[in-house]
Design a protein around this motif. Sequence first.
Motif, PDB file in Angstrom:
ATOM      1  N   SER A 117      -8.143   8.452  16.827  1.00 61.50           N
ATOM      2  CA  SER A 117      -8.577   8.392  15.433  1.00 61.50           C
ATOM      3  C   SER A 117      -7.374   8.717  14.552  1.00 61.50           C
ATOM      4  O   SER A 117      -6.339   9.182  15.030  1.00 61.50           O
ATOM      5  CB  SER A 117      -9.727   9.364  15.166  1.00 61.50           C
ATOM      6  OG  SER A 117      -9.320  10.702  15.430  1.00 61.50           O
ATOM      7  N   GLN A 118      -7.495   8.461  13.267  1.00 59.28           N
ATOM      8  CA  GLN A 118      -6.402   8.742  12.349  1.00 59.28           C
ATOM      9  C   GLN A 118      -6.948   9.135  10.990  1.00 59.28           C
ATOM     10  O   GLN A 118      -8.058   8.754  10.605  1.00 59.28           O
ATOM     11  CB  GLN A 118      -5.464   7.538  12.203  1.00 59.28           C
ATOM     12  CG  GLN A 118      -6.073   6.338  11.536  1.00 59.28           C
ATOM     13  CD  GLN A 118      -5.068   5.234  11.240  1.00 59.28           C
ATOM     14  OE1 GLN A 118      -4.752   4.985  10.092  1.00 59.28           O
ATOM     15  NE2 GLN A 118      -4.586   4.551  12.288  1.00 59.28           N
ATOM     16  N   ARG A 119      -6.183   9.931  10.294  1.00 63.04           N
ATOM     17  CA  ARG A 119      -6.419  10.159   8.871  1.00 63.04           C
ATOM     18  C   ARG A 119      -5.166   9.681   8.154  1.00 63.04           C
ATOM     19  O   ARG A 119      -4.072   9.701   8.703  1.00 63.04           O
ATOM     20  CB  ARG A 119      -6.703  11.632   8.571  1.00 63.04           C
ATOM     21  CG  ARG A 119      -5.618  12.595   8.982  1.00 63.04           C
ATOM     22  CD  ARG A 119      -6.001  14.042   8.669  1.00 63.04           C
ATOM     23  NE  ARG A 119      -5.025  14.991   9.186  1.00 63.04           N
ATOM     24  CZ  ARG A 119      -3.899  15.324   8.580  1.00 63.04           C
ATOM     25  NH1 ARG A 119      -3.593  14.776   7.409  1.00 63.04           N
ATOM     26  NH2 ARG A 119      -3.062  16.191   9.116  1.00 63.04           N
ATOM     27  N   THR A 120      -5.331   9.220   6.925  1.00 59.94           N
ATOM     28  CA  THR A 120      -4.201   8.682   6.186  1.00 59.94           C
ATOM     29  C   THR A 120      -3.889   9.579   4.998  1.00 59.94           C
ATOM     30  O   THR A 120      -4.745  10.307   4.501  1.00 59.94           O
ATOM     31  CB  THR A 120      -4.473   7.250   5.713  1.00 59.94           C
ATOM     32  OG1 THR A 120      -5.557   7.247   4.779  1.00 59.94           O
ATOM     33  CG2 THR A 120      -4.817   6.354   6.890  1.00 59.94           C
ATOM     34  N   SER A 121      -2.655   9.489   4.530  1.00 61.70           N
ATOM     35  CA  SER A 121      -2.194  10.398   3.485  1.00 61.70           C
ATOM     36  C   SER A 121      -2.547   9.917   2.088  1.00 61.70           C
ATOM     37  O   SER A 121      -2.339  10.637   1.118  1.00 61.70           O
ATOM     38  CB  SER A 121      -0.670  10.576   3.588  1.00 61.70           C
ATOM     39  OG  SER A 121      -0.004   9.362   3.298  1.00 61.70           O
ATOM     40  N   SER A 122      -3.056   8.694   1.973  1.00 60.75           N
ATOM     41  CA  SER A 122      -3.393   8.147   0.660  1.00 60.75           C
ATOM     42  C   SER A 122      -4.674   7.334   0.768  1.00 60.75           C
ATOM     43  O   SER A 122      -4.870   6.601   1.750  1.00 60.75           O
ATOM     44  CB  SER A 122      -2.259   7.266   0.128  1.00 60.75           C
ATOM     45  OG  SER A 122      -2.653   6.562  -1.036  1.00 60.75           O
ATOM     46  N   VAL A 123      -5.515   7.427  -0.254  1.00 57.69           N
ATOM     47  CA  VAL A 123      -6.755   6.647  -0.257  1.00 57.69           C
ATOM     48  C   VAL A 123      -6.469   5.165  -0.438  1.00 57.69           C
ATOM     49  O   VAL A 123      -7.355   4.327  -0.221  1.00 57.69           O
ATOM     50  CB  VAL A 123      -7.700   7.129  -1.382  1.00 57.69           C
ATOM     51  CG1 VAL A 123      -8.144   8.562  -1.127  1.00 57.69           C
ATOM     52  CG2 VAL A 123      -7.027   7.003  -2.754  1.00 57.69           C
ATOM     53  N   GLU A 124      -5.231   4.821  -0.834  1.00 58.44           N
ATOM     54  CA  GLU A 124      -4.882   3.419  -1.030  1.00 58.44           C
ATOM     55  C   GLU A 124      -5.012   2.625   0.267  1.00 58.44           C
ATOM     56  O   GLU A 124      -5.342   1.442   0.240  1.00 58.44           O
ATOM     57  CB  GLU A 124      -3.447   3.303  -1.561  1.00 58.44           C
ATOM     58  CG  GLU A 124      -3.254   3.824  -2.965  1.00 58.44           C
ATOM     59  CD  GLU A 124      -3.986   2.984  -3.986  1.00 58.44           C
ATOM     60  OE1 GLU A 124      -4.008   1.751  -3.832  1.00 58.44           O
ATOM     61  OE2 GLU A 124      -4.540   3.563  -4.944  1.00 58.44           O
ATOM     62  N   GLY A 184       0.808  -1.207   0.000  1.00 56.27           N
ATOM     63  CA  GLY A 184       0.000   0.000   0.000  1.00 56.27           C
ATOM     64  C   GLY A 184       0.845   1.262   0.000  1.00 56.27           C
ATOM     65  O   GLY A 184       2.082   1.224  -0.079  1.00 56.27           O
ATOM     66  N   GLU A 185       0.175   2.385   0.115  1.00 53.38           N
ATOM     67  CA  GLU A 185       0.850   3.685   0.109  1.00 53.38           C
ATOM     68  C   GLU A 185       0.418   4.507   1.307  1.00 53.38           C
ATOM     69  O   GLU A 185      -0.628   4.278   1.903  1.00 53.38           O
ATOM     70  CB  GLU A 185       0.512   4.453  -1.175  1.00 53.38           C
ATOM     71  CG  GLU A 185       1.011   3.830  -2.453  1.00 53.38           C
ATOM     72  CD  GLU A 185       0.867   4.775  -3.635  1.00 53.38           C
ATOM     73  OE1 GLU A 185       1.394   5.893  -3.563  1.00 53.38           O
ATOM     74  OE2 GLU A 185       0.219   4.382  -4.621  1.00 53.38           O
ATOM     75  N   GLY A 186       1.222   5.530   1.613  1.00 46.42           N
ATOM     76  CA  GLY A 186       0.845   6.518   2.607  1.00 46.42           C
ATOM     77  C   GLY A 186       1.219   6.148   4.028  1.00 46.42           C
ATOM     78  O   GLY A 186       1.954   5.189   4.288  1.00 46.42           O
ATOM     79  N   PHE A 187       0.656   6.917   4.962  1.00 42.70           N
ATOM     80  CA  PHE A 187       0.974   6.770   6.377  1.00 42.70           C
ATOM     81  C   PHE A 187      -0.145   7.412   7.178  1.00 42.70           C
ATOM     82  O   PHE A 187      -0.909   8.240   6.659  1.00 42.70           O
ATOM     83  CB  PHE A 187       2.310   7.446   6.707  1.00 42.70           C
ATOM     84  CG  PHE A 187       2.396   8.880   6.232  1.00 42.70           C
ATOM     85  CD1 PHE A 187       1.935   9.925   7.024  1.00 42.70           C
ATOM     86  CD2 PHE A 187       2.914   9.172   4.979  1.00 42.70           C
ATOM     87  CE1 PHE A 187       1.996  11.240   6.579  1.00 42.70           C
ATOM     88  CE2 PHE A 187       2.977  10.475   4.524  1.00 42.70           C
ATOM     89  CZ  PHE A 187       2.523  11.517   5.318  1.00 42.70           C
ATOM     90  N   PRO A 188      -0.287   7.074   8.460  1.00 37.26           N
ATOM     91  CA  PRO A 188      -1.339   7.673   9.281  1.00 37.26           C
ATOM     92  C   PRO A 188      -0.866   8.929  10.003  1.00 37.26           C
ATOM     93  O   PRO A 188       0.319   9.092  10.294  1.00 37.26           O
ATOM     94  CB  PRO A 188      -1.636   6.572  10.291  1.00 37.26           C
ATOM     95  CG  PRO A 188      -0.298   5.916  10.494  1.00 37.26           C
ATOM     96  CD  PRO A 188       0.396   5.982   9.154  1.00 37.26           C
ATOM     97  N   THR A 189      -1.799   9.805  10.269  1.00 36.21           N
ATOM     98  CA  THR A 189      -1.593  10.903  11.211  1.00 36.21           C
ATOM     99  C   THR A 189      -2.645  10.746  12.304  1.00 36.21           C
ATOM    100  O   THR A 189      -3.845  10.695  12.010  1.00 36.21           O
ATOM    101  CB  THR A 189      -1.746  12.266  10.526  1.00 36.21           C
ATOM    102  OG1 THR A 189      -0.727  12.404   9.534  1.00 36.21           O
ATOM    103  CG2 THR A 189      -1.621  13.390  11.543  1.00 36.21           C
ATOM    104  N   TYR A 190      -2.203  10.620  13.542  1.00 38.83           N
ATOM    105  CA  TYR A 190      -3.099  10.290  14.647  1.00 38.83           C
ATOM    106  C   TYR A 190      -3.628  11.554  15.325  1.00 38.83           C
ATOM    107  O   TYR A 190      -2.927  12.559  15.450  1.00 38.83           O
ATOM    108  CB  TYR A 190      -2.363   9.449  15.690  1.00 38.83           C
ATOM    109  CG  TYR A 190      -1.992   8.069  15.211  1.00 38.83           C
ATOM    110  CD1 TYR A 190      -2.893   7.010  15.289  1.00 38.83           C
ATOM    111  CD2 TYR A 190      -0.728   7.821  14.684  1.00 38.83           C
ATOM    112  CE1 TYR A 190      -2.545   5.743  14.851  1.00 38.83           C
ATOM    113  CE2 TYR A 190      -0.368   6.553  14.243  1.00 38.83           C
ATOM    114  CZ  TYR A 190      -1.283   5.520  14.328  1.00 38.83           C
ATOM    115  OH  TYR A 190      -0.932   4.268  13.895  1.00 38.83           O
TER     116      TYR A 190
END
Length: 643
Positions: free
Chosen positions: A493-500, A471-477
Motif C-alpha cells: 500500500s502507499q500514501r502520497t504526500s499531496s492530494v494532487e 502532478g505533485e508529491g511522491f509515494p511512501t510505501y
Amino acid sequence: MKIQIKKTFLFFTLLLSLQLAAQQTPVEEREALIAREQKNAEAIMAFNINPNTQNYDITYQKLELSVDPAVYYIKGVVTAKFKALEPMNSVVFDLSNTLRVATVKEGNTVLNFAQNQADELVVQLPTTLTVGQEKSIVITYEGVPPRNQGSFTTSRHGSNPILWTLSQPFGASDWWPCKQDLTDKVDAIEVFITAPQAYKAVANGVEVGLVNNNDGTTTTHFRHNYPIPAYLVAIAVTNYQIYLQNAGTAPNEFPIVNYIYPENYNRVVPQLQQTIPIMNLFESLFGTYPYANEKYGHAQFGWGGGMEHSTVSFMGSFGEGLIAHELAHQWFGNKVTCGSWQDIWLNEGFAEYAAGLVVQNLRGESQFRNWRQDLISDVTSQNGGNLYLTTLQALNSDRIFSSRITYNKGAMTVHMLRYVLGDQAFFAGVKSYLNDTNLAYKHAYTPDIKTHLENASGKDLSVFFNQWVFGEGFPTYTVMAQQLGSVVSLNVSQRTSSVEVPFFQMPLEVRLSGTQGETKTVTLDNTLPQQLFEVEANFVVQSIVVDPNSHIITGFNSGTLAVSDMLIKDTAISIYPNPAFTELYLERNDAFSLDKIEVYDGKGSLVGTFKEYRFSIAHLAKGNYRLAVTTNQGVFHKTIIKL
C-alpha cells in the motif's frame, strides 16, 4: 547540505566570486550552478514573451560591439534581418531603455524610431511589408546596461578586469536589441568584439578573424551558423590564456577551445582532461555533438556555477558534474530548446540527469545509486512541487530554477522514465527526440518528449506524466508480509504526500533478505493503491527493502522493513469451511484480536473488507481468493476457494 538562495543574492554572488579558486564538492558545485540560474534577485519577473514581436521571424543578426572590461559601458551596431509573418509597417525589438539608440537605418535611409518604458525599440518602416517580405535594418546604440539582472557584468579576477554577459532567462535585451522569444531562434549570428588589445574576446561559434585596429584595440570576429535563441548569445573579454583540445570522431572532429585565467591555468588544465571522456560518452548516448562544424569550449567567468551558451560554456569551476551538466545542455536546451519556461525541465532535468550518467559510466553503479539517493532526499524534504510549471510560476525566476524541483526532481523523473521503459527504448526515444527535424535546432514542449518515448517503447505514458510531470508529491510505501513455506505474501500500500496525486502507479522493486544472508529482488507491477502479491523464496525471509536501488522518488518510510510476523506459525489463525459457498469463519486463540479481514481476487484487487469473525462471501464469483487477516500479532494470509 542545500543552500537556500532567496534575497541573499548579492551577498552570495560576492561569496562565490571570492571562492573561485577553491575546489568545490559535487553538492557545492550543484548549488553554485543553480545559484547562477537563480541569479535574478526579483522573485517575480517583469518580462514575458513580447506580443509586439510576434509578427516577424528573426533570421540573422550581426553584433558589432565595442567594450572595455574595465568600464561598465557598451557601444553597439546591430544589423537585424527579419521576415514579415503578417503585414507590418513597424517592427519592435526588445531593448532596455537605459541604452540610448542613436540611429536606425535601412541602407542609407534614416528611419523613425521610439523607445518606451516597456523596454521596447519601435521602428517605423518606410513601407508596409507584405507576408514573407524580408527587411534588414541597422541599429546604432550605446549606454550603461541595467544592473538588476547581472546580464552584463564587469568584475575582476586577481588584478585583471573581466567583462561577461549572462542573459538567461530574460536579460539579453539589457545589452543588445533582440527578440527574446524561445520559439524564434536567430538562424545565424556574427559577433565582432572590439576591445583593448591586451585582452582576448570570446563569443559563440568559430573565431574567423582578428584585426589590429592600430589604436590600442583589436576586433575579434565570430560566426555561428546554427539557430540560437537570444538568451544563449554571449560575450566575455579578459586576459585569457587559451588551452586547446581535440574531440569528436571522424568525420565529425572539432576543437575544444578553453579560455582560462592565467593565474588558474596550471590548476585548471588537468581538470579539463575530464571533458574528452564526457564528450565521448554523450556522443555515444545522444549522437554527434550538435555543433561539430564549429567548436566546443569553456570560458572562465566570475560565477561559481556555469552557463551553457551555444558552443562555449561559461564556467566558474571545473568539477566533473559542472562540466557534464553544461556540456549536456548543448543537446538539451541548445540543440532542442524548451518552447516555454513552463517546460524548463526539458533543459535542466535532462542536463542534470546526463551528469548522473557520467557518474554511472565513469565511476560505477554504487556511486550512481548514491547520486540518486541524494536527489531523492532533497525532493522528499518537502511534500509538493509540480515539474511542469503553471503560467504564473513561469514568471518566477526562483521557481523556474528551483533546485529541488527543476533540477533534482527533473533528473529523477528522467531516471524513472528510463527505469519504466528500459535502456533500449529510453535511449532510442531520446535520440529520436533530439534528431526530430521538427525539433532539432528549434524548440520542444513537454508532449514532444512524451511522444518520442511512447513511439520508441510502445507504451502509453499518460499516467506517468500526469503523476510525475504535471502532478505533485511522491509515494511512501508500506509492505506487510508473511511467509508460508516457500511463498511470501506481500501486501503493498502507499500514501502520497499531496492530494494532487492520490496514487502513483509504478513498477516497484522489493528485495527479500534471509536469515543466512540470502537475497532475492523482484519487481512488482504496482497498479492499485492496495495490492497483494505472492513471491517464491526458498529461504526464511527476515526483512525486506522497498526500492533497494533508489529508482523511484519515495518517502523515507520506504526503506528496510523488518518482517516480525513471518515466523508466527500458520496454525495460529484458521479460516473454515474451505472451500465455501456463502460464509466464512475465522478461528484464532485468545492471544489474537481481529482488526480487519481483506479479501483479494486473483488479480490482486481488493474486493471486500470485514471486521467480524463470521462474514458472507455469497456475492463473490467462483474462484480462488486470498485473505489478509490483520491482528494485534501481525498480518496472516490465507487462500480460500469460493464455490
